[in-house]
Every structure is written in C-alpha cells, then in structure tokens.
Design a protein around this motif. Structure first.
Motif, mmCIF file in Angstrom:
data_model
loop_
_atom_site.group_PDB
_atom_site.id
_atom_site.type_symbol
_atom_site.label_atom_id
_atom_site.label_comp_id
_atom_site.label_asym_id
_atom_site.label_seq_id
_atom_site.Cartn_x
_atom_site.Cartn_y
_atom_site.Cartn_z
ATOM 1 N N ASN A 1 77.089 60.964 -22.910
ATOM 2 C CA ASN A 1 76.518 60.305 -21.737
ATOM 3 C C ASN A 1 75.241 60.998 -21.300
ATOM 4 O OD1 ASN A 1 78.597 58.546 -21.667
ATOM 5 N ND2 ASN A 1 79.741 59.626 -20.082
ATOM 6 N N ILE A 2 75.278 62.318 -21.308
ATOM 7 C CA ILE A 2 74.125 63.075 -20.849
ATOM 8 C C ILE A 2 72.966 62.903 -21.821
ATOM 9 C CG2 ILE A 2 73.350 65.363 -20.138
ATOM 10 C CD1 ILE A 2 75.635 64.367 -18.494
ATOM 11 N N TYR B 1 69.798 64.002 -12.653
ATOM 12 C CA TYR B 1 69.153 62.858 -13.306
ATOM 13 C C TYR B 1 68.292 62.087 -12.299
ATOM 14 C CZ TYR B 1 69.134 58.385 -15.920
ATOM 15 O OH TYR B 1 68.790 57.231 -16.556
ATOM 16 N N GLU B 2 68.884 61.835 -11.127
ATOM 17 C CA GLU B 2 68.148 61.112 -10.093
ATOM 18 C C GLU B 2 66.958 61.948 -9.624
ATOM 19 O OE1 GLU B 2 69.663 58.077 -9.289
ATOM 20 O OE2 GLU B 2 67.745 57.586 -8.351
ATOM 21 N N ASN C 1 79.912 65.839 -14.165
ATOM 22 C CA ASN C 1 79.154 64.592 -14.159
ATOM 23 C C ASN C 1 78.433 64.355 -12.833
ATOM 24 O OD1 ASN C 1 78.417 61.982 -15.298
ATOM 25 N ND2 ASN C 1 79.745 61.175 -13.689
ATOM 26 N N ALA C 2 79.101 64.675 -11.723
ATOM 27 C CA ALA C 2 78.484 64.406 -10.424
ATOM 28 C C ALA C 2 77.176 65.182 -10.289
ATOM 29 C CB ALA C 2 79.449 64.784 -9.304
ATOM 30 N N ALA D 1 74.530 63.666 -12.422
ATOM 31 C CA ALA D 1 74.023 62.419 -11.842
ATOM 32 C C ALA D 1 72.930 62.733 -10.823
ATOM 33 C CB ALA D 1 75.159 61.644 -11.190
ATOM 34 N N PHE E 1 77.002 60.889 -3.741
ATOM 35 C CA PHE E 1 76.450 59.540 -3.544
ATOM 36 C C PHE E 1 75.304 59.566 -2.539
ATOM 37 C CE2 PHE E 1 81.013 58.727 -4.564
ATOM 38 C CZ PHE E 1 80.790 58.176 -5.811
ATOM 39 N N ILE F 1 72.215 61.180 -4.076
ATOM 40 C CA ILE F 1 71.505 60.288 -5.007
ATOM 41 C C ILE F 1 70.699 59.252 -4.244
ATOM 42 C CG2 ILE F 1 71.895 58.463 -6.697
ATOM 43 C CD1 ILE F 1 74.183 60.274 -7.778
ATOM 44 N N VAL G 1 71.341 59.464 -21.178
ATOM 45 C CA VAL G 1 70.424 59.347 -20.039
ATOM 46 C C VAL G 1 69.166 60.179 -20.283
ATOM 47 C CG1 VAL G 1 72.197 58.792 -18.355
ATOM 48 C CG2 VAL G 1 71.545 61.160 -18.673
#
Lengths: 872, 161
Positions: free
Chosen positions: A327-328, A294-295, A287-288, A291, A248, A251, A331
């Motif tokens: 999901n991937i 992606y950011e 996933n983390a 994420a 978190f 990101i 995005v």
C-alpha cells in the motif's frame, strides 16, 4: 410479536432465503414474499408497513426489482413516530436515487422534519437530504440547512455541514450563503463539527474563488493553530488511533491548508513550520501515521516552494518507496508522479526502484509504476529504460502486456534518438508482442522505414531474421512482407550493408518462402494476405527467376472465398503472365512517404473521415479512414471494392503501386490529384483515374460510372462487384485487362452497384428487384420491382403491398398496370423507394403481400424478403 | 469523496450497498459484478487498491467480508483504509465481535451505523464513542415506542375482555 400477524417476520424471511439451495428456490421465496407485500401495499396495511419495507430492502439488496415499495417509504416518513421515520428514511436512501420523480414528493416531509422538535428526527432528515437530494430539493431546503448549522446540538451541526456540501455541489450559486456560517464552524472545539466544517470549507473553496480568498485571509492562521494543537495534544482515548490523536482531523486540516496555501506565498509561509513538524515527527510504522505523512507530502508539493520542505517531502517518498508494505509503495508511486513536474532530478534518483516496481506481482503497482516510468523517460535515459522495458516484455503478465507494449511504442516514437534505434526497438517489440501493437504504430514504422533510405537493406535483413524466429506475430509478418516486397533485391544481394552487420545468405527462393508461408498461414487475416499478394507481385518483377513459382502461389488464391483476394490474384496473375513489358514499371518502389503529412494526419485530421463518409455513400464501401496506411493497404475492408478510392489526406498515398508516371497515355493522374488538394481517389492499379474536373467528391465518380454503365466492355464484367471503381473510360488501360473476358470471376450482369435479386417466387409468380441509388443519399434505395406471371392465365386486379420494420421508410409508387399477362408475356413494374435510417448497420428486410384475381377467384400470396444485398 | 460503499462476502454476495453518487439500478449491479470479479480474485499480499474506470477502489478484507469504498483519483487511499477500519470497529463494538451473520440479519442496523459515520460520501465523526452513543440513543427511542405500543394494546386488550 402478535402470533396472528400476517406474513412472516423479517428474520424468518432472511432464514428462508438463506436456506434456499438453488437460485430458482430463492426466486420462488422472493416471489412469494413480494406478492404478500404487494397485497399489503394495496390493502394500505399500517401495522406491518415498516416490516414490509425492511423485507423489501433485503430483497432489493439481492438484486430484485422493488419499485412498488417506493411509495411505502414516503408513507412511513410521513408517519409521526420516530421508528417509522427511521426505517422510512433508510428505505428512501436505499430504494430511490436523486433522479426519480417520486423523490420530489418527499420535499415537504423533509421540510417538516428539519424543523422537528426531536433532534434525532432532524438528524434523519439531514442524513437523507445529504445522501440523495436533487438540485431542486437543494434549492428548496437550503435555508433550513443553513439555519441548522447553528443548532445547539453539535451532532446536528456536523450533519448540516455535510448536507451543505451536497447542496453546494448541486447548486453552486448557493455557495456564498454558507461562507459565514463556516467561519464559525472552523472555530469549534467539537471534533465532529470541526471535521465536517473543514470539509465544507474545502468544497466552498473549490466552488468559488472569492470564498477561497476570504478564507485564506480570515482563517489560515487559526487553522495552523488548530493543527498545532491537534499535533501536540496529549493522549485522548476517544480519538486515538495507533498513538495519534484523531488522524482524520490531521488529514483534513492538511488538506484545507493545501487549498489555502496553493498559489499564495504568504499563506504557504505561515504554515511551513507546522508542516515541517508533521513531516518529521509523525510516526510512520502504522497506516494512520503514513496516511498523515502522505497527505502532508501532498500539501508540501502543492503549496508555494519553501526550500527544505520539498527535500523533506521527497525523502519521505523515497522511504515509502522502499517500504515492504505494498500500500505504501503504491501511494509513493502515485505521489512521485506529481513530484516529477516539480523536481524531476529527485525522482530520477529512484529510477531503479521504480523500474523494479514495473515488474511487481501486483497489477495496481505495476500500472502506477509504468505510468511513472513513462513520465521519467527523457533523451538521456531513453535507451536504458527502453531496454529494461523491452527485456521485461517477454516475461510480463498477459494482461499487462498490452499496456506495456503501448507505452514502449509511445516512448520509442516520442524520443528515439535515431532511426536505426527506432527500427531496432520496434522490431523487438513486434517480435515479442506483435499481435498487441496498434495499427497506427506499425503504419508509422513503415513510414519511418521508407524515409530511412540508407537503412532499407539493413531493415529488410533484420526483418527477415526476425520473422524466422517469431512466426505467430501477425504485425511483424505484415511489416516483413511489406519490406520484402519493396526491398527484396536488397535482401538477397546484401545491398547497403552496415558495418556492424554480419552478411547473411538469402536466396530469392528464401525470400519468397517468407511471403508464401505468411499467405498460407491459417491465422493470417485478409489484410496480411492481401499484403502478401502485393509483395508477391513485386517480387515477381524483382526476382525474374522465381516468376513461375510466384505465379503458382498467386494462382492458388484465385479460388479464395474472399472476393478481394480472388479478384486481386486474378489481376496479378494476368499481369505476371501477359504483361511482362509493363510489369516492372507497375511494381516500382513506393515513393517515400511523407512523415510530416503522416503525423499530421495521425493527430487527427478532420478531413479524412468526412471524405470517407462520402466515399462510402458513393459505392457502399466501408473504408476505415483513420489511418493513412490502412488506406494504402486498404485491402482489409471486407467489402469488395476495397482497393477503390483511397480516402487519404496525404499525397504520399497516390496509389499502392504508383503508376502515376506510367508509360501509358493515361491522364496525368498524380498532378491532377495533388491539385485536388484533399485526396487522391485512385484505385489499386490506378486504372480508374478521376474525371478531370473531379475534386475528390465521391458522388461525381458515381455519376461517372453510371454514365459508363451502358458501355459494355470486358472490364465491366470485372467491375461487377467493384462497381464504380474500375472505369472503362480510361482508354489506354483497356488492353491491360482484356484477358479477362472468359475469366472465372463471377459473372455476367453488367453493372449496377447491386445485382438484382429474385425477391419472391412461387409456382405462379416471380418478383424481381432491381436496385439503384442516388448519389449523395446512401440511405435511399430505389427499387424497381417487376412481376412476371408464370401461369397460363392472366391476373387481374393485381395489387402489391409491402411492409418494412421501423428503421426503414417505404414509399410505393403506382404500378405500371394492374393486369399481368400470362406466361410471362410482359410484366408489371412498380417503383419503390426505401430509406434506411440504420444504413450500414442493418440490412433491409421487407414483408410483402400480393393479391390478384385469377379466373375471378381471389388469390393472396405472402412472403418475406430477407436476401437484400448488404449495405442497402 | 466516497462514491459508494460495498460489502461483499467472499462468495460474491452483497451484504450492504450505499451509493453517494447517482447510479441507476442497472449500473449498480454492473458495478458490483465488475468489482467483485476484480477484488475477490486478488491475492492476500497485494495492495488494497484497485484502479477502476478512472476511480480507485479501496478494499479491505475482514474475515469473510470485503469492505470496499470507491474514491476519486486524488483522494488519500491510506485514509480511506482507516475509515473502513473505523467503521468496522464501531460495528464490532455495537454487535460485540461482529460476524457476517450479524450483518445479514441486522442489515438495517449496519446501515444506521454507516449513516452516523458517513454523509454525502464524507466522514462525519471521528469518535467511535460518539457514534455508539448516537446509535444507542436512537435504538432506545425505537424500543420506547415499541413498549408504548405494546402497553396500549395490552390496555385495549384488557378493556375489551
């Protein structure tokens, strides 16, 4: 718990509700509980207030009204203890929102609690303020929150930071007060404070350019260092998520760096190393990690260009796109849309994969992929991509077809390399999804077809073939019928063959078959049928041998319940039968429609709607003015005089059959109309030519007709419903229609735009209404009421009263007399003026009461009138 | 920013709602109806995002419950999935392998925990331990107050005997 306490416990209530088998049982339980809570509220019961509120919250979640509990929240908040406050604030956040006035009453309690000695109570107040505060409260309490940003306990600091976000969103002027405290928050070690401080910083940057500049100078380096530390930090169980320490925080740091680096080369440069490290080192099997990647990609895309980094980012997206996890992939598609504007070539490389995604089983992915494909289409790949999409159309999901069709049409319109390709693709779409094609699209197609003079023959033959195969696509049928009507001769004689075409043999009867089956198909709507009628009229002249057959088909519509169809078929029948000499001139081909004007109109001319409104006012016709060809073929409106004025803005719509240069001594319509600049108000057969000085303003036309009302001519019979559209005064046309005197068209009354009605009738009395309207004020209807006495005695003290619902306004003028002679020898008249504020939406209704004396006895009669003509 | 959080059971019953953007009561029930229609019907292998009225709704199913969060178009969907999981893990620790019934009978607790995770639609704390500690501290404050009240009423009861 005290066994003597009133009511049930929360737990018991929930059990009771869950035990209910039907909705009715549940309602009964809830009603009972609510009743006892209400009783407790009015008794001002202190002991169980918190329990009652908890129950109310549960009831609220079930969707029942609980507004009576709002004040209870405030009372609990005002209580001194923590347990009461805790439930009180929870209720406040659940039962109220920022728009309720009651919320203002809590400002004072909040202020006290923000200064409370117990830090948990301060936390509760901050939480409530952050979730539901209004602009006024934000202004009042901002100083308290600002102070709490420096509170000793970090858990209060983080809450205050998020609370400040809400305050700044509600009152952007307050942003500058928070800039300095944020700088110190960004230096904190506590993750929660850092996390929330970063979020507040992003919000401040969004609100104020100055704050952004300030943070960029002061904090960029520090933040880069923080990110470095977090990325390289050793295993920390408290923050670890699948092997990454606090994703978190990762990101949020990346997000803030994106804001700071956007549009600033120096800042971008200083963060390039760490971004490269994050992009290469982050694990992408969970996933983390994804994420964070992606950011990171998004940050790389939006900061200033640093060679190498973007390649890295696009490669990550490529990997995402081939990932098995939906999901991937989702995005990835999302991010590639942003990448298109930066590096089109790199995205084009993935075109095949993206096209596969359009055919995915997941609606969300399909939608994203389609949007992306739409962005990827250019001149060089339009043919291949369109082919793929059109091939997919027949097997695509029903829900998705609409979107897909719209996008294909838009691509074809935007990027077609030549007309023949355009026409071919549109025909394919019409065959597969004709019912989903928007009106503008097929209107545009017809415009293109008329402009491609060398393709007329080819088009009409292709359409003929297509319409044999796809019977149930209404739009296809319309276009086909239109083209067969215009270019039927080219269809049967194979005129204008292209090299690649195989000759087909179509007889004149085959061509008529298509139109006939379209007009007879029960699914065809009014527009299609009306278009069929016109096509038939045209064919009757193009194919003289089929004339009799066409006449028979046209005759069948004479009995149509749709007034428009009935009227047209009668007219056309008469033309076919009696006016051979003028027919060919009447049904000449449409002039070429001007593409530029059409596209200009499509992009939203302001003029058309305005004009159409005034037209509407003139004759009460609701013509939808949006699309030009709707006007052209404006038989669709379900009001009678649809063929009336064309509310078009383009001179290409002279008139459906273009009798402009007709052999009659009519006025030089076309030129005059062009002069008028805005509009051509011609009707279907161009009979009603506008008055010479008419500059397209509808009221003129109306007044003209009103003048005409007196001239009783056979044509007036016809114009009954059409009202102002057909005008007897245009001399030369009279004989064209003179066969209509004894026509079966509905009858008699020469006339006014609205036929009179018998509003009320009893054994002794009859009330008739005559309507008229003033030009320019469609809402106002003048009614002349006339009363006739059916009995053999005269009525005295005759009084008529009327009442209308709120959307109407009624003005009654004095009656001509208060005595009504017997046996209908003379009548009393009275004028009424009704203004309909919902004109066009609601029809008029009226309740009436009539009182009079008959042989010195009072008589009272009452009734309701609801048979007013529509559109009054 | 998270606009709202919804917990919907597989039968479409609402277990928790939290609104960070203003919606009227009418809108709220409409939103819930629309979204449960969209989300509950989606197959298991599909992606966890649905596009809705220009927003995105990220959802994840845990046993019989769907956790849904509505975010802006430009927000990071994958991160929101992590936030959902973060919340679920905290619930799990608090209740000790949480189930739907825990959340029904102790719905207020679920709200208290959510309030320690999110404020104003933004993430507040990334440490599960800290959240657990804060919630426990507040719970014990309530317990202490209850005991105090009970002892006072005992004293009163004895005094009036």
């Amino acid at each position: 718990m005290n066994p003597f306490s009133s009511g049930t416990r929360l737990r018991d209530m929930i059990r009771a509700i869950r035990a209910c088998k039907t909705a009715a049982e549940e309602r009964a339980v809830v009603r009972k509980e609510c009743a006892s809570i209400r009783a407790a509220v009015s008794d001002n019961d202190n002991d169980y207030r918190h329990r009652n509120l908890a129950k109310l919250m549960f009831i609220h979640m079930l969707g029942y009204p609980t507004h009576f509990g709002q004040m209870e929240c405030l009372k609990l908040i005002a209580a001194p203890g923590f347990p009461e406050k805790r439930i009180g604030y929870l209720g406040l956040m659940l039962l109220l929102d920022e728009r309720q006035e009651v919320l203002m009453l809590v400002t004072n309690s909040l202020k006290q609690d923000l200064n409370h000695a117990n830090q948990y109570i301060v936390g509760l107040a901050l939480c409530a303020l952050g979730n539901i505060c209004s602009a006024e409260m934000a202004r009042d309490l901002a100083p308290e929150v600002e102070r709490l940003l420096q509170f000793r306990d970090p858990n209060i600091r983080k809450k205050a930071a998020l609370c400040s976000i809400r305050i700044v969103k509600k009152v952007p002027d307050l942003a500058e007060n928070f800039v300095n405290p944020v700088v110190s928050l960004l230096k904190e070690k506590h993750h929660g404070v850092l996390l929330t401080g970063i979020q507040l910083c992003i919000e401040l940057c969004n609100q104020s350019e100055e704050a952004l500049e300030y943070f960029r100078k002061k904090c960029t380096e520090g933040l880069v260092k923080v990110l470095k530390d977090v990325v390289n930090s050793p295993y920390a169980p408290e923050y670890d998520i699948s092997g990454i320490a606090d994703p978190f925080l990762h990101i949020r740091l990346l997000r803030l760096l994106r804001v700071l680096g956007h549009g600033d080369a120096d800042a971008s440069d200083s963060m390039s190393d760490i971004l490269a490290q994050v992009a290469t080192k982050t694990e992408s099997n969970k996933n983390a990690g994804n994420a964070i990647l992606y950011e990171c990609v998004e940050t790389i895309m939006s900061i200033e260009d640093i060679s190498g980094l973007r390649v890295l980012a696009i490669n990550i997206l490529g990997r995402f796109l081939s990932n098995r996890d939906n999901n991937i992939r989702y995005v990835a598609l999302n991010m590639l849309m942003k990448a298109v504007s930066i590096d089109d070539q790199a995205v084009q490389r993935h075109r095949v994969t993206i096209l596969e995604c359009v055919k995915d089983s997941d609606a969300s992915i399909r939608k994203r992929a389609l949007e992306l494909v739409y962005l990827l289409v250019n001149e060089s790949n339009v043919k291949a991509l369109t082919k793929e999409l059109i091939d997919y159309l027949p097997i695509s999901d029903q829900d998705f077809k609409g979107d897909l069709t719209a996008k294909i049409c838009s691509i074809v319109e935007k990027l077609s390399p030549d007309k023949i390709w355009y026409i071919d693709q549109m025909l394919k779409v019409l065959c597969e999804a004709g019912n989903l094609v928007k009106d503008e699209v097929w209107h545009a197609l017809i415009v293109v077809i008329t402009n491609a003079s060398n393709l007329h023959g080819y088009t009409v033959r292709s359409l003929y073939k297509a319409v044999q195969k796809s019977v149930d696509q209404e739009t296809l049928a319309r276009v086909a019928v239109w083209c067969i009507g215009e270019y039927g001769d080219m269809l049967v004689n194979n005129i204008g063959m292209l090299n690649m075409e195989d000759p087909i043999t179509v007889t004149e009867n085959d061509a008529v078959d298509v139109v006939e089956s379209a007009i007879k198909r029960h699914t065809s709507d009014l527009t299609t049928r009306a278009m069929c009628l016109i096509a038939l009229l045209k064919l009757s002249s193009r194919f003289p041998s089929c004339s009799q057959r066409i006449k028979d088909v046209v005759t069948q519509s004479k009995g149509s319940l749709l007034l428009e169809l009935q009227q047209r078929s009668i007219e056309f029948d008469s033309i076919i039968e009696k006016h051979q000499n003028i027919r060919s001139a009447l049904v000449e081909r449409m002039p070429v429609l001007d593409e530029a004007t059409f596209s200009g109109r499509k992009s939203g001319s302001v003029l058309a709607p305005g004009v159409s409104t005034s037209l509407k006012s003139a004759n009460g016709v609701a013509t939808s003015a949006a699309a030009p060809l709707v006007d052209l073929l404006d038989l669709g409106a379900d009001e009678p005089p649809a063929a009336a004025p064309n509310s078009s803005g383009g001179n290409f719509l002279h008139d459906l059959l273009d009798v402009g240069p007709s052999p009659f001594p009519s006025q030089p319509v076309t030129t005059q109309a062009q002069k008028s600049g805005t509009d051509v108000l011609l009707d279907l057969l161009s009979i009603g030519s506008p008055a010479p000085e008419n500059s397209s303003s509808a009221p003129d036309i109306l007044s003209l007709t009103q003048d005409n009302k007196t001239s009783v001519s056979p044509l007036d019979t016809l114009s009954l419903a059409t009202g102002p559209t057909l005008q007897a005064s245009s001399s030369g046309m009279m004989d064209l229609l003179d066969g209509f005197g004894p026509s079966p068209a509905p009858p008699k009354d020469n006339g006014p735009a609205y036929p009179p009605i018998v509003a009320f009738e009893s054994n002794s009395l009859r009330l008739t209404f005559n309507f008229s309207k003033q030009p320019g004020s469609p809402q106002v209807t003048q009614i002349e009421a006339s009363f006739a006495n059916k009995s053999s005695d005269a009525y005295t003290n005759f009084i008529f009263q009327a009442a209308v619902p709120k959307f109407l306004q009624l003005h009654l003028e004095p009656a001509s007399s208060n005595t009504l002679p017997r046996n209908g020898n003379g009548s009393v008249t009275q004028k009424l003026r009704v203004t309909n504020s919902q004109h066009g939406k609601k029809s008029m209704v009226m309740r009436i009461r009539i009182s009079y004396k008959l042989n010195n006895k009072d008589v009272l009669e009452e009734g309701q009138i609801s048979n007013f003509p529509r559109d009054l | 920013m998270i606009h709202f959080v919804l917990l919907i059971s597989r039968q479409g019953k609402v277990r928790l709602t939290k609104w960070y953007s203003p919606y009227t009561q009418k809108e709220r029930s409409k939103v819930i109806r629309e979204l449960s229609g969209m989300i509950l019907t989606r197959g298991p292998k599909l992606c966890n995002f649905v596009e809705w009225r220009g927003f995105k709704v990220v959802y994840k199913r845990y046993a019989s419950l769907y956790f849904c969060m509505c975010i802006n178009q430009e927000d990071n969907e994958l991160e929101v999935l992590e936030i959902i999981h973060h919340y679920v893990e905290i619930l799990d620790r608090y209740f000790g392998s949480v189930c739907e019934l825990d959340l029904i009978f102790n719905f207020h607790k679920a709200y208290y925990i959510l309030d320690e995770v999110l404020i104003a639609g933004e993430l507040q704390e990334s440490s599960k331990k800290t959240v657990a500690r804060l919630v426990a501290a507040q719970d014990s404050l309530v317990e202490a107050a209850k005991e105090e009240a009970a002892s006072i009423s005992n004293i009163i009861a004895q005094a009036t005997k």
